[in-house]
Write an enzyme that holds these catalytic residues in place. Structure first.
Site, PDB file in Angstrom:
ATOM      1  N   THR A  31      10.566  23.133  -5.158  1.00  0.00           N
ATOM      2  CA  THR A  31       9.460  23.600  -6.124  1.00  0.00           C
ATOM      3  C   THR A  31       8.846  25.105  -5.842  1.00  0.00           C
ATOM      4  O   THR A  31       8.901  25.905  -6.740  1.00  0.00           O
ATOM      5  CB  THR A  31       8.371  22.636  -6.288  1.00  0.00           C
ATOM      6  OG1 THR A  31       8.950  21.307  -6.556  1.00  0.00           O
ATOM      7  CG2 THR A  31       7.080  22.971  -7.051  1.00  0.00           C
ATOM      8  N   LYS A 122       0.072  22.680   4.506  1.00  0.00           N
ATOM      9  CA  LYS A 122      -1.403  22.286   4.914  1.00  0.00           C
ATOM     10  C   LYS A 122      -1.226  20.959   6.064  1.00  0.00           C
ATOM     11  O   LYS A 122      -2.099  21.166   6.943  1.00  0.00           O
ATOM     12  CB  LYS A 122      -2.075  21.555   3.787  1.00  0.00           C
ATOM     13  CG  LYS A 122      -1.465  20.361   3.112  1.00  0.00           C
ATOM     14  CD  LYS A 122      -1.665  20.438   1.520  1.00  0.00           C
ATOM     15  CE  LYS A 122      -0.263  19.687   0.970  1.00  0.00           C
ATOM     16  NZ  LYS A 122      -0.355  20.331  -0.176  1.00  0.00           N
ATOM     17  N   GLU A 146      -2.309  31.203   2.430  1.00  0.00           N
ATOM     18  CA  GLU A 146      -3.105  30.975   1.447  1.00  0.00           C
ATOM     19  C   GLU A 146      -2.909  29.883   0.377  1.00  0.00           C
ATOM     20  O   GLU A 146      -3.541  29.101  -0.121  1.00  0.00           O
ATOM     21  CB  GLU A 146      -3.063  32.436   0.598  1.00  0.00           C
ATOM     22  CG  GLU A 146      -4.064  32.462  -0.633  1.00  0.00           C
ATOM     23  CD  GLU A 146      -5.513  32.270  -0.158  1.00  0.00           C
ATOM     24  OE1 GLU A 146      -5.967  33.411   0.288  1.00  0.00           O
ATOM     25  OE2 GLU A 146      -6.138  31.512  -0.501  1.00  0.00           O
ATOM     26  N   VAL A 149      -4.114  25.514   0.697  1.00  0.00           N
ATOM     27  CA  VAL A 149      -5.297  25.266   0.113  1.00  0.00           C
ATOM     28  C   VAL A 149      -5.354  25.810  -1.335  1.00  0.00           C
ATOM     29  O   VAL A 149      -5.497  26.975  -1.523  1.00  0.00           O
ATOM     30  CB  VAL A 149      -6.428  25.376   0.777  1.00  0.00           C
ATOM     31  CG1 VAL A 149      -7.887  24.735   0.105  1.00  0.00           C
ATOM     32  CG2 VAL A 149      -6.465  24.770   2.277  1.00  0.00           C
ATOM     33  N   ILE A 153      -5.257  29.329  -6.299  1.00  0.00           N
ATOM     34  CA  ILE A 153      -6.548  29.894  -6.211  1.00  0.00           C
ATOM     35  C   ILE A 153      -6.815  30.574  -4.819  1.00  0.00           C
ATOM     36  O   ILE A 153      -6.666  29.844  -3.766  1.00  0.00           O
ATOM     37  CB  ILE A 153      -7.629  28.497  -6.318  1.00  0.00           C
ATOM     38  CG1 ILE A 153      -7.270  27.573  -7.287  1.00  0.00           C
ATOM     39  CG2 ILE A 153      -9.114  29.059  -6.050  1.00  0.00           C
ATOM     40  CD1 ILE A 153      -8.101  26.300  -7.036  1.00  0.00           C
ATOM     41  N   GLY A 203       5.037  14.532 -13.702  1.00  0.00           N
ATOM     42  CA  GLY A 203       5.365  15.606 -12.433  1.00  0.00           C
ATOM     43  C   GLY A 203       4.102  15.931 -11.652  1.00  0.00           C
ATOM     44  O   GLY A 203       4.537  16.766 -10.571  1.00  0.00           O
ATOM     45  N   GLU A 206       3.616  12.846  -6.627  1.00  0.00           N
ATOM     46  CA  GLU A 206       5.005  12.441  -6.025  1.00  0.00           C
ATOM     47  C   GLU A 206       5.417  11.013  -6.074  1.00  0.00           C
ATOM     48  O   GLU A 206       4.526  10.122  -6.533  1.00  0.00           O
ATOM     49  CB  GLU A 206       4.807  12.902  -4.498  1.00  0.00           C
ATOM     50  CG  GLU A 206       3.994  14.145  -4.170  1.00  0.00           C
ATOM     51  CD  GLU A 206       4.457  15.108  -3.529  1.00  0.00           C
ATOM     52  OE1 GLU A 206       5.431  14.763  -3.060  1.00  0.00           O
ATOM     53  OE2 GLU A 206       3.956  16.297  -3.767  1.00  0.00           O
ATOM     54  N   ASP A 217      -4.287  14.164   1.392  1.00  0.00           N
ATOM     55  CA  ASP A 217      -3.859  15.539   1.447  1.00  0.00           C
ATOM     56  C   ASP A 217      -5.312  16.476   1.014  1.00  0.00           C
ATOM     57  O   ASP A 217      -5.305  17.670   1.589  1.00  0.00           O
ATOM     58  CB  ASP A 217      -3.189  15.752  -0.232  1.00  0.00           C
ATOM     59  CG  ASP A 217      -2.895  17.025  -0.791  1.00  0.00           C
ATOM     60  OD1 ASP A 217      -1.804  17.609  -0.068  1.00  0.00           O
ATOM     61  OD2 ASP A 217      -3.731  17.556  -1.505  1.00  0.00           O
ATOM     62  N   LYS A 221      -6.648  19.692   3.514  1.00  0.00           N
ATOM     63  CA  LYS A 221      -7.251  20.862   2.920  1.00  0.00           C
ATOM     64  C   LYS A 221      -8.670  21.130   3.306  1.00  0.00           C
ATOM     65  O   LYS A 221      -8.870  22.249   3.882  1.00  0.00           O
ATOM     66  CB  LYS A 221      -7.238  20.891   1.537  1.00  0.00           C
ATOM     67  CG  LYS A 221      -5.465  20.936   1.093  1.00  0.00           C
ATOM     68  CD  LYS A 221      -5.491  20.425  -0.386  1.00  0.00           C
ATOM     69  CE  LYS A 221      -4.168  20.682  -0.867  1.00  0.00           C
ATOM     70  NZ  LYS A 221      -3.737  20.125  -2.199  1.00  0.00           N
TER      71      LYS A 221
HETATM   72  P1  NAP Z   1       9.917  20.460  -2.328  1.00  0.00           P
HETATM   73  O1  NAP Z   1      10.191  20.797  -3.883  1.00  0.00           O
HETATM   74  O2  NAP Z   1      10.265  19.232  -1.865  1.00  0.00           O
HETATM   75  O3  NAP Z   1      10.916  21.623  -1.715  1.00  0.00           O
HETATM   76  C1  NAP Z   1      11.319  21.513  -0.275  1.00  0.00           C
HETATM   77  C2  NAP Z   1      12.478  22.622  -0.038  1.00  0.00           C
HETATM   78  O4  NAP Z   1      12.753  22.242   1.323  1.00  0.00           O
HETATM   79  C3  NAP Z   1      13.919  21.724  -0.764  1.00  0.00           C
HETATM   80  O5  NAP Z   1      14.579  23.003  -0.998  1.00  0.00           O
HETATM   81  C4  NAP Z   1      14.572  21.165   0.496  1.00  0.00           C
HETATM   82  O6  NAP Z   1      15.990  21.386   0.308  1.00  0.00           O
HETATM   83  C5  NAP Z   1      14.038  21.980   1.718  1.00  0.00           C
HETATM   84  N1  NAP Z   1      13.902  21.167   2.810  1.00  0.00           N
HETATM   85  C6  NAP Z   1      13.230  20.044   3.273  1.00  0.00           C
HETATM   86  N2  NAP Z   1      13.431  19.554   4.469  1.00  0.00           N
HETATM   87  C7  NAP Z   1      14.447  20.316   4.945  1.00  0.00           C
HETATM   88  C8  NAP Z   1      15.252  20.154   6.040  1.00  0.00           C
HETATM   89  N3  NAP Z   1      14.920  19.320   7.076  1.00  0.00           N
HETATM   90  N4  NAP Z   1      16.314  21.065   6.137  1.00  0.00           N
HETATM   91  C9  NAP Z   1      16.399  21.999   5.389  1.00  0.00           C
HETATM   92  N5  NAP Z   1      15.778  22.236   4.116  1.00  0.00           N
HETATM   93  C10 NAP Z   1      14.598  21.067   4.016  1.00  0.00           C
HETATM   94  O7  NAP Z   1       8.514  20.768  -1.698  1.00  0.00           O
HETATM   95  P2  NAP Z   1       7.543  21.813  -2.470  1.00  0.00           P
HETATM   96  O8  NAP Z   1       6.882  21.030  -3.419  1.00  0.00           O
HETATM   97  O9  NAP Z   1       8.304  22.905  -2.721  1.00  0.00           O
HETATM   98  O10 NAP Z   1       6.564  22.008  -1.420  1.00  0.00           O
HETATM   99  C11 NAP Z   1       6.695  22.917  -0.128  1.00  0.00           C
HETATM  100  C12 NAP Z   1       5.458  23.067   0.585  1.00  0.00           C
HETATM  101  O11 NAP Z   1       4.600  23.766  -0.151  1.00  0.00           O
HETATM  102  C13 NAP Z   1       4.843  21.827   1.234  1.00  0.00           C
HETATM  103  O12 NAP Z   1       4.256  22.060   2.497  1.00  0.00           O
HETATM  104  C14 NAP Z   1       3.733  21.295   0.154  1.00  0.00           C
HETATM  105  O13 NAP Z   1       2.836  20.779   0.822  1.00  0.00           O
HETATM  106  C15 NAP Z   1       3.326  23.044  -0.185  1.00  0.00           C
HETATM  107  N6  NAP Z   1       2.732  23.065  -1.263  1.00  0.00           N
HETATM  108  C16 NAP Z   1       3.283  22.515  -2.484  1.00  0.00           C
HETATM  109  C17 NAP Z   1       2.564  22.741  -4.016  1.00  0.00           C
HETATM  110  C18 NAP Z   1       3.354  22.145  -4.873  1.00  0.00           C
HETATM  111  O14 NAP Z   1       2.514  22.264  -5.946  1.00  0.00           O
HETATM  112  N7  NAP Z   1       4.476  21.787  -4.948  1.00  0.00           N
HETATM  113  C19 NAP Z   1       1.421  23.407  -3.702  1.00  0.00           C
HETATM  114  C20 NAP Z   1       0.538  23.956  -2.627  1.00  0.00           C
HETATM  115  C21 NAP Z   1       1.391  23.846  -1.361  1.00  0.00           C
HETATM  116  P3  NAP Z   1      16.868  20.900  -1.065  1.00  0.00           P
HETATM  117  O15 NAP Z   1      16.496  21.674  -1.809  1.00  0.00           O
HETATM  118  O16 NAP Z   1      18.158  20.684  -0.605  1.00  0.00           O
HETATM  119  O17 NAP Z   1      16.215  19.331  -1.157  1.00  0.00           O
HETATM  120  N1  HSE Z   2      -0.229  16.972  -4.288  1.00  0.00           N
HETATM  121  C1  HSE Z   2      -1.201  18.067  -4.356  1.00  0.00           C
HETATM  122  C2  HSE Z   2      -2.133  17.810  -5.297  1.00  0.00           C
HETATM  123  C3  HSE Z   2      -0.426  19.265  -4.558  1.00  0.00           C
HETATM  124  O1  HSE Z   2      -1.900  16.911  -6.199  1.00  0.00           O
HETATM  125  O2  HSE Z   2      -3.054  18.443  -5.562  1.00  0.00           O
HETATM  126  C4  HSE Z   2      -0.111  20.051  -3.526  1.00  0.00           C
HETATM  127  O3  HSE Z   2      -0.962  20.613  -2.769  1.00  0.00           O
END
Ligand code: NAP
Ligand code: HSE
Length: 452
Positions: A31, A122, A146, A149, A153, A203, A206, A217, A221
């Site tokens: 994502t 985080k 950044e 958290v 923002i 969506g 999770e 979570d 933060k």
């Molecule tokens: P995600 O959609 O699950 O993406 C994770 C990515 O990492 C995927 O491309 C996955 O590969 C790859 N990956 C995971 N484990 C791996 C491993 N062992 N070896 C190689 N590749 C690996 O996660 P996300 O939502 O983008 O979140 C990523 C980070 O951002 C997390 O720390 C999350 O807390 C943080 N975050 C997310 C959001 C949000 O809105 N989603 C907001 C703020 C912070 P594949 O694509 O092949 O599965």
């Molecule tokens: N799962 C978090 C939330 C998104 O619902 O705010 C990533 O920080």
């Protein structure tokens, strides 16, 4: 050099014009990672102008190379972390894979190799911040975080930089979008289970939403924010944490009737040199700025001795808002590299501070009870609070349940241990059928007025 200077033909000068590239490696292309790649490509010239250098994703690490990726995100892929970590051309590692391992090991390896790190993780920061910052210091490089958290923002850099002259008294807010969405739906009378299902279908939540609904979570933060705000290390495990899964629409309906909105509040404050940091469902008065923050939005309030109270709000998660924060950090690293500055974003935990024992912290509480409907029960309930030294601010009994009478109480501010003592006494009464999830009441001085 001015980053925005133009030469006589109207083109940009400097590294950007000279065709120099800052090459980055993405650990993860899900994502957030795909959003980062897309934003860097979509705003390529604009970002190069701001960064003073072109920025290019050289490679991205993924688990499954055959997975279908968004069309707007064309990046060379690898499943071998060493392809990125050992690449001498890659100066910045952007960790957006999530989880503790192997992300921790990869970041440590990147730091050892003298690469700057940008992360959205985080979970890592709130558990291994000390180790990560020590490794970055030793290597003379930076970690920026950044996006960890509040998604899009800006809050980490404002706390570290813009508000650095303040003594921060309190940081609190809504830092989890999933639970805020669920509570907003429950406020319309929908059950917790149905609201969670809607969050999944949209969506927001999770497949396994336990970290969100249990408050973990939010705990990660607020641990990160508290560490910066109070200059002392706070880890996720130091946060007293209660989630939302035991709340019922009826609790929110009572709160509304009393003039409050229910929010999952992450709160950190310094009291007499000790740090109070917790995540709890809380009642906020309708006029409070956080009460208007509904749906998946996040908002964080910071109270400083000079600035007073400031509020940061917006989209706390999601592909492009989170990418916005990550790309901002990458640009900051580009500035540091071009100006030869290293270690600018070092650890801000200068001191060790004690934590306030949760049972000593003063709060006002809301609690809903179901008790037998017979003479003397209300007096017994009131006596349980009185014996524990807890003064009642508001008491409502207006509804019969299938089992008996429903009593809703708001207390004056009291120490956690006094409130717990009252609940233990109530629990022991044969007339008590149920004590529902208590909540704290924040941001309302009304219940303090006239209290001695
Ligand atoms: P995600 O959609 O699950 O993406 C994770 C990515 O990492 C995927 O491309 C996955 O590969 C790859 N990956 C995971 N484990 C791996 C491993 N062992 N070896 C190689 N590749 C690996 O996660 P996300 O939502 O983008 O979140 C990523 C980070 O951002 C997390 O720390 C999350 O807390 C943080 N975050 C997310 C959001 C949000 O809105 N989603 C907001 C703020 C912070 P594949 O694509 O092949 O599965
Ligand atoms: N799962 C978090 C939330 C998104 O619902 O705010 C990533 O920080």
């Amino acid at each position: 050099m001015c980053l925005y200077c133009k030469d006589k033909d109207g083109g940009l000068v400097g590294d950007y014009k000279n065709g120099k590239y800052l090459k980055i490696g993405l650990l993860g292309l899900g994502t957030v990672g795909s959003g980062v790649a897309q934003l860097l490509a979509a705003n390529e010239d604009h970002i190069a102008q701001r960064a003073g250098v072109n920025i290019k994703v050289k490679q991205a690490l993924v688990r499954d190379i055959n997975r279908v990726r968004p069309m707007d995100c064309v990046v060379p892929l690898t499943t071998r972390a060493e392809d990125i970590l050992d690449d001498p051309e890659t100066q910045v590692i952007v960790e957006v894979m999530g989880g503790q391992e192997p992300a921790f090991t990869y970041i440590m390896e990147a730091l050892k190799r003298g690469k700057h790190v940008v992360t959205a993780n985080k979970d890592l920061l709130a558990n291994y911040g000390k180790e990560l910052f020590a490794a970055a210091k030793e290597a003379g490089v930076d970690i920026y975080f950044e996006a960890s958290v509040g998604g899009g923002i800006p809050i980490i850099r404002p706390l570290k930089d813009s508000l650095a002259g303040n003594r921060i008294e309190k940081v609190y807010g809504i830092v989890n979008g999933t639970t805020n969405y669920i509570l907003s739906q429950m406020d319309q009378g929908i059950t917790y289970e149905a609201a969670l299902q809607q969050a999944k279908e949209n969506g927001f939540a999770e497949a396994d939403p336990s970290a969100d609904v249990l408050g973990l979570d939010a705990a990660r933060k607020i641990a990160i924010l508290a560490s910066i705000a109070f200059g002392a290390r706070v880890r996720a495990a130091d946060v007293t944490c209660v989630g939302i899964k035991d709340l019922e629409p009826l609790d929110l309906a009572y709160a509304r009737e009393l003039g409050y909105k229910v929010k999952l509040l992450a709160l950190a404050q310094e009291i007499d040199g000790a740090v109070d940091v917790r995540v709890r469902p809380a009642l906020l008065p309708h006029h409070h700025p956080l009460a208007a923050v509904d749906g998946v939005l996040n908002a964080i309030m910071v109270q400083g001795d000079a600035v007073g109270e400031v509020m940061f709000s917006g989209q706390g998660a999601g592909r492009m808002p989170t990418a916005s924060a990550v790309v901002g950090d990458i640009i900051e690293v580009a500035h540091n590299i071009s100006s030869g500055v290293k270690g600018r974003n070092g650890c801000t935990c200068f001191a060790a501070k004690p934590f306030c024992p949760p049972h000593k912290v003063r709060s006002s509480y809301f609690v809903r009870l179901e008790v037998q409907d017979k003479p003397g029960v209300m007096a017994k309930v009131a006596k349980a609070f009185g014996d524990a030294g807890v003064s009642l601010w508001s008491v409502i009994q207006k509804r019969q349940t299938e089992r008996g009478a429903e009593i809703v109480i708001i207390t004056h501010p009291t120490q956690g241990q006094n409130f717990d003592q009252a609940l233990s006494a109530l629990q022991s009464f044969p007339e008590t059928f149920a004590i529902h999830q208590p909540m704290i009441v924040e941001g309302d001085e009304a219940y303090v007025a006239g209290h001695h």
